[in-house]
Enzyme design. Structure first.
Site, PDB file in Angstrom:
ATOM      1  N   HIS A   1      -3.769  97.163  27.626  1.00 29.24           N
ATOM      2  CA  HIS A   1      -3.831  95.710  27.816  1.00 29.24           C
ATOM      3  C   HIS A   1      -2.601  95.226  28.589  1.00 29.24           C
ATOM      4  O   HIS A   1      -2.700  94.329  29.430  1.00 29.24           O
ATOM      5  CB  HIS A   1      -3.903  94.987  26.468  1.00 29.24           C
ATOM      6  CG  HIS A   1      -5.136  95.306  25.675  1.00 29.24           C
ATOM      7  ND1 HIS A   1      -5.369  94.793  24.428  1.00 29.24           N
ATOM      8  CD2 HIS A   1      -6.211  96.090  25.953  1.00 29.24           C
ATOM      9  CE1 HIS A   1      -6.538  95.231  23.974  1.00 29.24           C
ATOM     10  NE2 HIS A   1      -7.051  96.037  24.883  1.00 29.24           N
TER      11      HIS A   1
ATOM     12  N   HIS B   1     -13.509  97.417  12.478  1.00 38.27           N
ATOM     13  CA  HIS B   1     -14.162  96.112  12.589  1.00 38.27           C
ATOM     14  C   HIS B   1     -15.280  96.112  11.540  1.00 38.27           C
ATOM     15  O   HIS B   1     -15.904  97.152  11.308  1.00 38.27           O
ATOM     16  CB  HIS B   1     -14.851  95.910  13.936  1.00 38.27           C
ATOM     17  CG  HIS B   1     -13.978  95.957  15.145  1.00 38.27           C
ATOM     18  ND1 HIS B   1     -13.599  97.123  15.743  1.00 38.27           N
ATOM     19  CD2 HIS B   1     -13.441  94.963  15.894  1.00 38.27           C
ATOM     20  CE1 HIS B   1     -12.862  96.854  16.808  1.00 38.27           C
ATOM     21  NE2 HIS B   1     -12.736  95.544  16.923  1.00 38.27           N
TER      22      HIS B   1
ATOM     23  N   ASP C   1      -9.962  98.978  31.327  1.00 37.54           N
ATOM     24  CA  ASP C   1      -9.436  99.323  30.009  1.00 37.54           C
ATOM     25  C   ASP C   1     -10.071 100.654  29.610  1.00 37.54           C
ATOM     26  O   ASP C   1     -11.073 100.676  28.899  1.00 37.54           O
ATOM     27  CB  ASP C   1      -9.834  98.194  29.042  1.00 37.54           C
ATOM     28  CG  ASP C   1      -9.089  98.266  27.727  1.00 37.54           C
ATOM     29  OD1 ASP C   1      -8.074  98.972  27.664  1.00 37.54           O
ATOM     30  OD2 ASP C   1      -9.533  97.599  26.775  1.00 37.54           O
TER      31      ASP C   1
ATOM     32  N   GLU D   1      -3.748  90.156  19.209  1.00 36.36           N
ATOM     33  CA  GLU D   1      -3.656  91.290  20.149  1.00 36.36           C
ATOM     34  C   GLU D   1      -3.873  90.802  21.580  1.00 36.36           C
ATOM     35  O   GLU D   1      -4.993  90.466  21.966  1.00 36.36           O
ATOM     36  CB  GLU D   1      -4.702  92.350  19.769  1.00 36.36           C
ATOM     37  CG  GLU D   1      -4.618  93.602  20.615  1.00 36.36           C
ATOM     38  CD  GLU D   1      -5.599  94.683  20.169  1.00 36.36           C
ATOM     39  OE1 GLU D   1      -5.816  94.847  18.955  1.00 36.36           O
ATOM     40  OE2 GLU D   1      -6.140  95.361  21.050  1.00 36.36           O
TER      41      GLU D   1
ATOM     42  N   ASP E   1      -8.763 103.041  27.852  1.00 34.88           N
ATOM     43  CA  ASP E   1      -8.424 103.427  26.466  1.00 34.88           C
ATOM     44  C   ASP E   1      -8.269 104.941  26.298  1.00 34.88           C
ATOM     45  O   ASP E   1      -8.882 105.530  25.400  1.00 34.88           O
ATOM     46  CB  ASP E   1      -9.521 102.945  25.491  1.00 34.88           C
ATOM     47  CG  ASP E   1      -9.480 101.446  25.241  1.00 34.88           C
ATOM     48  OD1 ASP E   1      -8.399 100.842  25.377  1.00 34.88           O
ATOM     49  OD2 ASP E   1     -10.532 100.887  24.886  1.00 34.88           O
TER      50      ASP E   1
ATOM     51  N   ASP F   1      -1.328  99.332  19.255  1.00 36.38           N
ATOM     52  CA  ASP F   1      -2.528 100.107  19.549  1.00 36.38           C
ATOM     53  C   ASP F   1      -2.140 101.127  20.611  1.00 36.38           C
ATOM     54  O   ASP F   1      -1.839 100.774  21.762  1.00 36.38           O
ATOM     55  CB  ASP F   1      -3.674  99.199  20.034  1.00 36.38           C
ATOM     56  CG  ASP F   1      -4.505  98.681  18.869  1.00 36.38           C
ATOM     57  OD1 ASP F   1      -4.149  98.960  17.706  1.00 36.38           O
ATOM     58  OD2 ASP F   1      -5.520  98.001  19.120  1.00 36.38           O
TER      59      ASP F   1
ATOM     60  N   GLU G   1      -1.075  96.614  22.828  1.00 34.98           N
ATOM     61  CA  GLU G   1      -1.794  97.813  23.291  1.00 34.98           C
ATOM     62  C   GLU G   1      -1.408  98.130  24.736  1.00 34.98           C
ATOM     63  O   GLU G   1      -1.409  97.239  25.597  1.00 34.98           O
ATOM     64  CB  GLU G   1      -3.299  97.532  23.160  1.00 34.98           C
ATOM     65  CG  GLU G   1      -4.170  98.647  23.682  1.00 34.98           C
ATOM     66  CD  GLU G   1      -5.622  98.496  23.233  1.00 34.98           C
ATOM     67  OE1 GLU G   1      -5.879  98.015  22.110  1.00 34.98           O
ATOM     68  OE2 GLU G   1      -6.496  98.867  24.027  1.00 34.98           O
TER      69      GLU G   1
ATOM     70  N   ASP H   1     -18.325  97.921  12.642  1.00 37.70           N
ATOM     71  CA  ASP H   1     -18.237  99.377  12.859  1.00 37.70           C
ATOM     72  C   ASP H   1     -18.719 100.113  11.618  1.00 37.70           C
ATOM     73  O   ASP H   1     -19.344 101.162  11.707  1.00 37.70           O
ATOM     74  CB  ASP H   1     -16.787  99.877  13.031  1.00 37.70           C
ATOM     75  CG  ASP H   1     -16.012  99.215  14.115  1.00 37.70           C
ATOM     76  OD1 ASP H   1     -16.627  98.756  15.085  1.00 37.70           O
ATOM     77  OD2 ASP H   1     -14.764  99.167  13.980  1.00 37.70           O
TER      78      ASP H   1
END
Ligand code: XUL
Ligand code: CO
Length: 436
Positions: free
Chosen positions: A271, A101, A307, A232, A309, A296, A268, A104
């Site tokens: 998700h 991003h 989430d 996404e 991850d 993802d 993802e 980031d």
């Protein structure tokens, strides 16, 4: 200076018998599976946000991560140190794709002018690093959800001033992606949804979101960026409801607003789970619509329900994912981006290596298994046989939409009661287990 001093040479493939936790057991970049190497099939990417910027905070506690690259007091220096650490990590891990991003990689500064100036400087730095390390960009994106100005959404905000600010970020993030030779660009609408319908004009917000995407399509043509856009899906979190909630909702949105030819999907696992679907379901839905773009790679926790991850280690999951990727003929511009974070207790930098090595091995093994299932052919033959009745005259006429209810009745009366056939679910589950 080395940010990962405990890794003294690039991670090697040592094979299944190895007891070295810092070696690959299955992922052998140059080994051919069918007509392509593992690296070409899998197209692994490391994500910048969780891996280099994630601090390990959760709603109940502050960060825990030890990150030697995050120490410099000057934000631009800290951004450059972080980028040095990132490229050291990519090279030591042996992954040649990354994703980011805008915020980031570069400090936001005090206003949009400073934001753009910083991003420019950092993108120039990243260009050099990519060249030096032979690393490419899988995709870039804009963070349109962290800054407090986006508390009520970015493009879906009730205030067009916020829309314009978000659009400015998209313009710069897209140009940065183009400059870095990115293969694609992602839209994840973190706050493009609502917290309560009491204060929300839902259809107008969806139109606003579509307007931003159309502007981005126009800008992409203007600057000559020819990679795909990806949307996404995610159903909720941070909002109560996100407009691009799952693959079906995204496809409907893209069709409703004439965006189908401009966006594919970036799907993802966690998700999908939050949407109440399996990853296999989401991938299948996108693939069969000709809209599967990129993945993802992560996983959730069955019992936690947010989430989380996590890094994917489940071979059934990676096998199902790779079966869908093989069925679409492999990735073109897409890849497997580890949008995954180490657990809060895994606070040492070396844990980032264990996590990625495990994820890469799980996908390498999933690829091998999926390829063997396809080569074996029994699963495909079973499904073909199950639907073979549709190859007959009646089936073909129904599918061509030329049959009538009268003709169906005539057929049904002439042929009596249909013979039931077993779906053989358990037989097929056992068959899959032969390959695991
Ligand atoms: C959030 C998420 C994002 C997108 C990019 O759940 O997945 O990191 O991948 O904005
Ligand atoms: Co993601």
């Amino acid at each position: 200076m080395a940010y990962f001093p405990e890794i003294t040479s690039p991670i090697q493939f040592e094979g299944k018998g190895s007891r070295n936790p810092l070696a690959f057991k299955y992922y052998e970049a140059n080994r051919k599976i069918g007509s392509k190497t593992m690296a070409e099939h899998l197209r692994f990417a490391v994500c910048y946000w969780h891996t280099f910027r994630g601090v390990g905070s959760d709603p109940f506690g502050i960060g825990t991560m030890d990150r030697s690259w995050a120490a410099a007091p000057d934000p631009l220096q800290r951004a450059k140190d972080t980028m040095d650490a990132a490229f050291e990590f990519f090279t030591k891990l042996g992954v040649d794709l990354w994703c980011f991003h805008d915020t980031d990689i570069s400090p936001e500064g005090n206003d949009l002018t400073e934001y753009a100036k910083n991003l420019d400087e950092i993108v120039a730095y990243a260009e050099e690093k990519q060249r030096e390390h032979n690393v490419k960009l899988l995709w870039g994106t804009a963070n349109l959800f962290s800054n407090p100005r986006y508390q009520a959404g970015a493009s879906t905000n009730p205030d067009p001033h916020v829309f314009a600010t978000a659009a400015t970020q998209v313009k710069h993030a897209l140009e940065a992606t183009h400059r870095l030779g990115g293969a694609g660009y992602v839209f994840w609408g973190g706050r493009e949804g609502y917290d309560t319908l009491w204060n929300t004009k839902m259809q107008q917000e969806r139109e606003q979101f579509a307007a931003l995407l159309h502007m981005a399509v126009a800008h992409k043509k203007k600057i000559g960026f020819d990679g795909p856009f990806y949307i996404e899906p995610k159903p909720k979190e941070p909002t109560k409801h996100q407009y691009d909630s799952d693959v079906a909702a995204c496809l409907n949105f893209l069709r409703e607003f004439d965006l189908m030819e401009h966006l594919k999907l970036n799907i993802e696992t966690n998700h999908a789970t939050l949407a109440g679907h399996s990853m296999q379901h989401e991938l299948r839905s996108a693939r069969e619509a000709g809209a599967l773009g990129s993945i993802d790679a992560n996983t959730g926790d069955e019992l936690i329900g947010w989430d989380t991850d996590q890094f994917p280690t489940n071979l059934y999951l990676t096998t199902q994912i790779m079966l869908e990727v093989l069925a679409m003929g492999g990735f073109t511009t897409g890849g497997l981006n580890f949008d995954a974070k180490v657990r809060r207790q895994s606070h040492e930098s070396v844990d980032l290596f264990y996590a990625h090595i495990g994820g890469m091995d799980a996908f390498a093994r999933g690829l091998e298994i999926a390829h063997t299932i396809v080569e074996d052919g029994r699963l495909d033959r079973f499904v073909e046989e199950r639907y073979s009745g549709w190859n007959g005259d009646l089936g073909q006429k129904i599918l061509a939409r030329t049959a009538t209810l009268d003709e169906c009745e005539a057929f049904a009366l002439a042929n009596g009661e249909p013979t039931r056939k077993s779906g053989r679910q358990e037989f097929l589950e056992n068959l899959i287990n032969e390959f695991m």
